[in-house]
Design a protein around this motif. Structure first.
Motif, mmCIF file in Angstrom:
data_model
loop_
_atom_site.group_PDB
_atom_site.id
_atom_site.type_symbol
_atom_site.label_atom_id
_atom_site.label_comp_id
_atom_site.label_asym_id
_atom_site.label_seq_id
_atom_site.Cartn_x
_atom_site.Cartn_y
_atom_site.Cartn_z
ATOM 1 N N GLY A 1 15.412 -48.835 -17.121
ATOM 2 C CA GLY A 1 15.310 -50.064 -17.896
ATOM 3 C C GLY A 1 16.057 -49.905 -19.200
ATOM 4 O O GLY A 1 16.291 -48.783 -19.667
ATOM 5 N N GLY A 2 16.457 -51.036 -19.802
ATOM 6 C CA GLY A 2 17.204 -50.950 -21.045
ATOM 7 C C GLY A 2 18.469 -50.139 -20.866
ATOM 8 O O GLY A 2 19.236 -50.356 -19.937
ATOM 9 N N ASP A 3 18.679 -49.166 -21.763
ATOM 10 C CA ASP A 3 19.875 -48.321 -21.665
ATOM 11 C C ASP A 3 19.550 -46.945 -21.108
ATOM 12 O O ASP A 3 20.281 -45.983 -21.350
ATOM 13 C CB ASP A 3 20.554 -48.193 -23.033
ATOM 14 N N ASP A 4 18.467 -46.826 -20.338
ATOM 15 C CA ASP A 4 18.049 -45.552 -19.748
ATOM 16 C C ASP A 4 18.355 -45.521 -18.250
ATOM 17 O O ASP A 4 17.897 -46.389 -17.494
ATOM 18 C CB ASP A 4 16.552 -45.329 -19.947
ATOM 19 N N PHE A 5 19.087 -44.484 -17.820
ATOM 20 C CA PHE A 5 19.460 -44.311 -16.423
ATOM 21 C C PHE A 5 19.121 -42.884 -15.986
ATOM 22 O O PHE A 5 19.032 -41.980 -16.812
ATOM 23 C CB PHE A 5 20.968 -44.533 -16.236
ATOM 24 N N VAL A 6 18.943 -42.703 -14.678
ATOM 25 C CA VAL A 6 18.779 -41.355 -14.138
ATOM 26 C C VAL A 6 19.682 -41.191 -12.923
ATOM 27 O O VAL A 6 20.050 -42.169 -12.267
ATOM 28 C CB VAL A 6 17.312 -41.050 -13.721
ATOM 29 N N PHE A 7 20.048 -39.938 -12.654
ATOM 30 C CA PHE A 7 20.688 -39.642 -11.376
ATOM 31 C C PHE A 7 20.229 -38.270 -10.900
ATOM 32 O O PHE A 7 19.888 -37.396 -11.703
ATOM 33 C CB PHE A 7 22.220 -39.753 -11.435
ATOM 34 N N ILE A 8 20.167 -38.135 -9.577
ATOM 35 C CA ILE A 8 19.689 -36.920 -8.920
ATOM 36 C C ILE A 8 20.788 -36.408 -8.001
ATOM 37 O O ILE A 8 21.387 -37.193 -7.247
ATOM 38 C CB ILE A 8 18.414 -37.204 -8.105
ATOM 39 N N MET A 9 21.047 -35.110 -8.056
ATOM 40 C CA MET A 9 22.077 -34.536 -7.183
ATOM 41 C C MET A 9 21.912 -33.025 -7.120
ATOM 42 O O MET A 9 20.994 -32.463 -7.731
ATOM 43 C CB MET A 9 23.464 -34.930 -7.667
ATOM 44 N N ASP A 10 22.801 -32.369 -6.395
ATOM 45 C CA ASP A 10 22.742 -30.917 -6.275
ATOM 46 C C ASP A 10 23.006 -30.260 -7.627
ATOM 47 O O ASP A 10 23.811 -30.752 -8.427
ATOM 48 C CB ASP A 10 23.769 -30.427 -5.260
ATOM 49 N N VAL A 11 22.350 -29.124 -7.855
ATOM 50 C CA VAL A 11 22.448 -28.437 -9.146
ATOM 51 C C VAL A 11 23.890 -28.023 -9.439
ATOM 52 O O VAL A 11 24.366 -28.144 -10.572
ATOM 53 C CB VAL A 11 21.518 -27.206 -9.168
ATOM 54 N N ASP A 12 24.607 -27.549 -8.429
ATOM 55 C CA ASP A 12 25.960 -27.045 -8.674
ATOM 56 C C ASP A 12 26.982 -28.142 -8.936
ATOM 57 O O ASP A 12 28.119 -27.860 -9.323
ATOM 58 C CB ASP A 12 26.420 -26.158 -7.519
ATOM 59 N N LYS A 13 26.595 -29.396 -8.758
ATOM 60 C CA LYS A 13 27.516 -30.512 -9.000
ATOM 61 C C LYS A 13 27.189 -31.289 -10.260
ATOM 62 O O LYS A 13 28.020 -32.081 -10.740
ATOM 63 C CB LYS A 13 27.501 -31.470 -7.807
ATOM 64 N N VAL A 14 26.010 -31.096 -10.833
ATOM 65 C CA VAL A 14 25.538 -32.019 -11.862
ATOM 66 C C VAL A 14 26.299 -31.883 -13.182
ATOM 67 O O VAL A 14 26.568 -32.887 -13.851
ATOM 68 C CB VAL A 14 24.016 -31.865 -12.069
ATOM 69 N N GLU A 15 26.667 -30.671 -13.588
ATOM 70 C CA GLU A 15 27.368 -30.531 -14.870
ATOM 71 C C GLU A 15 28.770 -31.120 -14.807
ATOM 72 O O GLU A 15 29.210 -31.798 -15.752
ATOM 73 C CB GLU A 15 27.411 -29.065 -15.288
ATOM 74 N N GLY A 16 29.485 -30.890 -13.711
ATOM 75 C CA GLY A 16 30.803 -31.490 -13.558
ATOM 76 C C GLY A 16 30.723 -33.006 -13.536
ATOM 77 O O GLY A 16 31.589 -33.694 -14.100
ATOM 78 N N THR A 17 29.681 -33.533 -12.900
ATOM 79 C CA THR A 17 29.488 -34.983 -12.846
ATOM 80 C C THR A 17 29.190 -35.537 -14.227
ATOM 81 O O THR A 17 29.753 -36.566 -14.631
ATOM 82 C CB THR A 17 28.346 -35.324 -11.871
ATOM 83 N N ALA A 18 28.305 -34.883 -14.976
ATOM 84 C CA ALA A 18 27.984 -35.324 -16.334
ATOM 85 C C ALA A 18 29.229 -35.318 -17.214
ATOM 86 O O ALA A 18 29.459 -36.251 -17.998
ATOM 87 C CB ALA A 18 26.900 -34.433 -16.932
ATOM 88 N N THR A 19 30.040 -34.279 -17.095
ATOM 89 C CA THR A 19 31.278 -34.183 -17.871
ATOM 90 C C THR A 19 32.221 -35.338 -17.544
ATOM 91 O O THR A 19 32.836 -35.935 -18.441
ATOM 92 C CB THR A 19 31.977 -32.834 -17.590
ATOM 93 N N GLN A 20 32.321 -35.671 -16.251
ATOM 94 C CA GLN A 20 33.208 -36.752 -15.846
ATOM 95 C C GLN A 20 32.684 -38.101 -16.318
ATOM 96 O O GLN A 20 33.466 -38.958 -16.766
ATOM 97 C CB GLN A 20 33.361 -36.747 -14.329
ATOM 98 N N ILE A 21 31.379 -38.320 -16.244
ATOM 99 C CA ILE A 21 30.782 -39.567 -16.737
ATOM 100 C C ILE A 21 31.096 -39.741 -18.223
ATOM 101 O O ILE A 21 31.508 -40.816 -18.671
ATOM 102 C CB ILE A 21 29.257 -39.569 -16.506
ATOM 103 N N ILE A 22 30.905 -38.684 -18.992
ATOM 104 C CA ILE A 22 31.168 -38.740 -20.431
ATOM 105 C C ILE A 22 32.638 -39.037 -20.703
ATOM 106 O O ILE A 22 32.975 -39.856 -21.569
ATOM 107 C CB ILE A 22 30.731 -37.413 -21.104
ATOM 108 N N SER A 23 33.525 -38.401 -19.966
ATOM 109 C CA SER A 23 34.962 -38.595 -20.171
ATOM 110 C C SER A 23 35.366 -40.047 -19.938
ATOM 111 O O SER A 23 36.060 -40.654 -20.775
ATOM 112 C CB SER A 23 35.744 -37.663 -19.244
ATOM 113 N N TYR A 24 34.943 -40.621 -18.815
ATOM 114 C CA TYR A 24 35.294 -42.010 -18.518
ATOM 115 C C TYR A 24 34.600 -42.970 -19.475
ATOM 116 O O TYR A 24 35.192 -43.980 -19.904
ATOM 117 C CB TYR A 24 34.946 -42.353 -17.070
ATOM 118 N N TYR A 25 33.353 -42.677 -19.812
ATOM 119 C CA TYR A 25 32.611 -43.534 -20.736
ATOM 120 C C TYR A 25 33.347 -43.645 -22.074
ATOM 121 O O TYR A 25 33.507 -44.743 -22.624
ATOM 122 C CB TYR A 25 31.206 -42.968 -20.952
#
Length: 311
Positions: free
Chosen positions: A202-226
């Motif tokens: 809700g609001g500006d709060d989001f969650v995502f669930i994924m494999d541990v070995d993929k999550v940091e790369g995904t977070a980095t990519q989200i931040i970059s595009y954002y």
């Protein structure tokens, strides 16, 4: 805004009839389901109407994959069958309703209206981003814990979103939230098509669930595009200055930087959790840690039960 309906059929005559019968809706047509997936994944329509023939095994497989997906599983799908079509088991074709071709002109509008009304009553999704909400999020985390799965939970929110909303209004704020929801959904799906999950608390709060070995790369990519996209939501003067003048929670005028995104990550690779609330608490703690960094950032919990160090 009209409900969006995706119509899928290789029959030009059938498509034309459906466009006419469903003219009250925002209809987008495709000749096959594969061509429609980009729109379904990125814009999440309110309903899909698809013609299914005897030789449509690939379409059936894609439909079943969608219905088994935690994000898209609640997308209502209506099948149109030829009068000679037979279904041995509804467990093998996971549609929400169907219409015989010979009855289509008489019944399709009522079936569409019924499916949309039913979805409105029973589907627990955020109306803005069309992502699953709190009940589904909690169930996703708890089910994985109960099954003994090893996974990462990422908790993201926007910094300085309220001042942006106060200055530019809720309409532009809603566009930012929809962008963030699509961005997270697209990147998480790209990095892990199977077994991942995206939700909107809700609001500006989001969650995502994924494999541990993929999550940091995904977070980095989200931040970059954002960081590339979010400045486009500001007026040119504010964008060039890198800040806006708005009011704080006490109603005082103040300068605020452009919105950033903070992501906190918890996982059960190094420590165990019994209840979903424990894991959410750690992810929230990591998000608070990320907010202490300058600009958009993420923090991941690397502690074990016996070693209380944070990195």
């Amino acid at each position: 805004m009209n409900d969006s309906v995706v119509v899928i059929s290789s029959d030009i005559v059938l498509t034309s009839i459906l466009e006419r019968l469903l003219s009250a809706f925002d209809v987008t047509t495709f000749k096959d389901i594969t061509a429609s997936l980009d729109l379904i994944y990125n814009r999440q329509p309110n309903l899909v109407v698809i013609e299914i023939g005897r030789a449509d095994a690939p379409a059936v497989r894609i439909i079943n994959d969608l219905k088994n997906d935690p994000v898209f599983g609640r997308l209502p799908i209506i099948a149109i069958f030829g009068d000679d079509y037979s279904v041995d088991s509804w467990n093998e074709l996971l549609v929400d309703d169907f219409v015989w071709r010979s009855d289509m002109e008489r019944k399709i509008l009522l079936r569409v209206q019924l499916c949309l009304a039913r979805a409105e009553r029973v589907v627990e999704i955020n109306p803005l981003t069309r992502l699953p909400g709190n009940i589904t999020i909690s169930r996703q985390i708890m089910t994985r814990l109960d099954n003994g799965d090893t996974f990462a939970l990422a908790y993201a929110d926007l910094d300085f979103f309220k001042p942006f909303n106060d200055k530019y209004g809720f309409g532009r704020g809603d566009e930012v939230l929809k962008m963030v929801g699509r961005l997270i959904l697209n990147i998480v799906r790209e990095q892990q098509p199977q077994g991942s999950f995206i939700g909107h608390i809700g609001g500006d709060d989001f969650v995502f669930i994924m494999d541990v070995d993929k999550v940091e790369g995904t977070a980095t990519q989200i931040i970059s595009y954002y960081k590339q996209i979010v400045p486009t939501f500001y007026d040119m003067d504010d964008r060039q200055r890198g800040s806006i003048v708005s009011v704080d929670r006490e109603g005082r005028q103040k300068s605020f930087p452009l919105m950033s995104i903070s992501i906190g990550i918890a996982h059960n690779k190094l420590r165990s959790f019994v209840h979903y609330g424990e894991m959410v608490e750690v992810a929230s703690e990591m998000k608070k840690h990320a907010k202490g960094k300058k600009g958009s950032a993420y923090s991941i919990d690397r502690r074990t039960l016996s070693k209380k160090k944070e990195s």
